[in-house]
Design an enzyme around this catalytic site. Sequence first.
Site, mmCIF file in Angstrom:
data_model
loop_
_atom_site.group_PDB
_atom_site.id
_atom_site.type_symbol
_atom_site.label_atom_id
_atom_site.label_comp_id
_atom_site.label_asym_id
_atom_site.label_seq_id
_atom_site.Cartn_x
_atom_site.Cartn_y
_atom_site.Cartn_z
ATOM 1 N N TYR A 144 0.919 -1.256 -0.301
ATOM 2 C CA TYR A 144 -0.102 0.032 -0.260
ATOM 3 C C TYR A 144 1.067 1.109 -0.001
ATOM 4 C CZ TYR A 144 -3.439 3.395 0.898
ATOM 5 O OH TYR A 144 -4.872 4.422 1.571
ATOM 6 N N ASP A 237 9.294 2.800 -0.288
ATOM 7 C CA ASP A 237 8.358 3.970 0.365
ATOM 8 C C ASP A 237 8.773 3.242 1.431
ATOM 9 O OD1 ASP A 237 5.989 4.574 2.106
ATOM 10 O OD2 ASP A 237 4.479 3.549 -0.049
ATOM 11 N N LYS A 265 4.861 10.283 7.982
ATOM 12 C CA LYS A 265 4.082 9.650 9.352
ATOM 13 C C LYS A 265 5.067 10.818 10.277
ATOM 14 C CE LYS A 265 1.674 5.638 7.999
ATOM 15 N NZ LYS A 265 0.345 5.536 8.702
HETATM 16 N N1 HOZ Z 1 -3.617 3.441 5.569
HETATM 17 C C1 HOZ Z 1 -3.196 4.149 6.695
HETATM 18 C C2 HOZ Z 1 -2.498 2.545 7.603
HETATM 19 N N2 HOZ Z 1 -1.643 1.948 6.783
HETATM 20 C C3 HOZ Z 1 -4.961 4.051 7.711
HETATM 21 C C4 HOZ Z 1 -4.967 5.614 8.383
HETATM 22 C C5 HOZ Z 1 -6.081 5.480 8.696
HETATM 23 O O1 HOZ Z 1 -7.261 5.243 8.990
HETATM 24 O O2 HOZ Z 1 -5.792 6.933 9.467
#
Ligand code: HOZ
Length: 424
Positions: A144, A237, A265
Site C-alpha cells: 500500500y 516507500d 508519518k
Molecule cells: N492507511 C492507513 C494505515 N495504513 C490508515 C490511516 C488512518 O485511517 O488514519
Amino acid sequence: MSIQRSQSIYERAQAVIPGGVNSPVRGCRSVGADPVFVSQGDGASIWDVDGNRYLDLIGSWGPLILGHAHRDILDTIKEMLSMGTTFGAPTEVEVKFAETLREAVPSMEMVRAVSSGTEATMSALRLARGFTNRAKIIKADGGYHGHADCLLVAAGSGAATLGIPGSAGVPEGAARDTIVVPYNDLASVEMFCQGGDVAAMIIEPVAGNMGLVEPLPGYLEGLREITRKHGTLLIFDEVMTGFRVAYGGAQERYGVVPDLTTIGKIIGGGLPAAAFGGAAAIMQKLAPLGPVYQAGTLSGNPLAMAAGLKMMEILARPGTYDRLEHLGRRLGDGLLAAATAANVPAVMNRVGSMLTLFFTKGPVTNYETAKLADTNRFGAFFRGMRERGVFLPPSQFEAMFISLAHTDEDVDQIVAAARETLAA
Ligand code: HOZ
C-alpha cells in the site's frame, strides 16, 4: 466499559461523513465493531469521549513514536505557532528540516516536502517516469502506497481490509501500467524488468500494510541489483519504516540504498507532513529546475516542519532504538506466548517496534500467506482487547506500533489482556 456518548456522536457522524470516518479502516467494520470517538491522548494512552482509557497500539498509525502529547513537541509547535501558521513562501525551518532528513537518510540528497504519504508516493512515481521516460511501474501484491489511482491496484491496508484492493473509480488507463508482483519474490521482478520499459519499482522495504511482513534475506539486495541492471529506479516507500525501524529507516537497517525514498508519518511530529527525495540528478528534474511538475499550498508547513525537526532531534538521542527493540520484543514474545497458551495458531511478525500477530499457522511472507489468517478470530481478538482497555489497529492487515512512552508494565498489561481475551 460504557461508550454511550461515542455512539451518539457516531450516529451524527454517519449523517455527515461517509461511514462516519475520515479514513476507512477507522470505521472498525471489518472487526465487527463501531468506532469510539477519542477525546485526548497522553503518553501511551488515549481516552474516548466516555472517559474510558486505552493503552494505544496504533499511535495514530505510526507517527507517535514518542507517544501522545509529548511535551517537547507541543512546546515546539506552540513556539512556532506564535509566528503564524503558514506563509506559502520559503522558510528557514524547512531548509533545516531537509538538511536533518538528509543527514539521517543520506540517499535523500535532495528533498521535497509534501503533506501526506499519498502525495509523496504519487509525486515520486511521476518523477521516476519523467526521469526515465518510461511508463510502467511495479508494486507488490498487498503493498500500500497511499491512494493515487495507479497505486490502488492489489492494494493493502484499508483496501485489503474492506476487500476493495482495486478501487472503483480508477480508470483502466490509470492502472494499465501498474504491474503487480508477489512480495519477497525476485524472479517476477527480473522477468518484468527485462523489457526495459519499467520506470520504477516501488516497495515497502518492510511491508506494513498486509500486516507486518519482513523482507526475506537477500530480497532487498536482489531488488537493488535487478533494478540497477535494467535502468529501473528503486523507490523505497518508508512512510511507515522511516525513523521507525532505525533512525535512518529500513535502508539503514538492511543496508540497501534506493534511488528515491518516500517518507512520512514520524517526520511530521504528529502534524501532516511527508517528503520524497533521492539522488540529486533525479530530484533536479522537478519544477522549477526541471520538467516534472509537483506543488502544494501547505507543503513544508512551518508547524509540521518544526514538530518534525524536534521529533528527529529527540529520536537521535542514544538508546532510542535499543529501547524500541526491547519493548517490541517484550510485546511480540508476550502476545505469541499468549496465543500458544490458548492453543490458538498464530505467527508473530516483528521488526523493531512494528508488529503483527497473524492468526494462522504461517509462515507469513507475502500477501497470499497473510490472507490465510483467520480474520474472524482477529475481529474477536480486537473486540476483546478493546473491552480490556487495549486499542489495536482494527484490521488483521495493519501493523501495531509501540512507542517510547510505553513502559514494560504497559506491555505486561497488554499481554495479560491478550491472555484473557484469547482464553475466552
Ligand atoms: N492507511 C492507513 C494505515 N495504513 C490508515 C490511516 C488512518 O485511517 O488514519
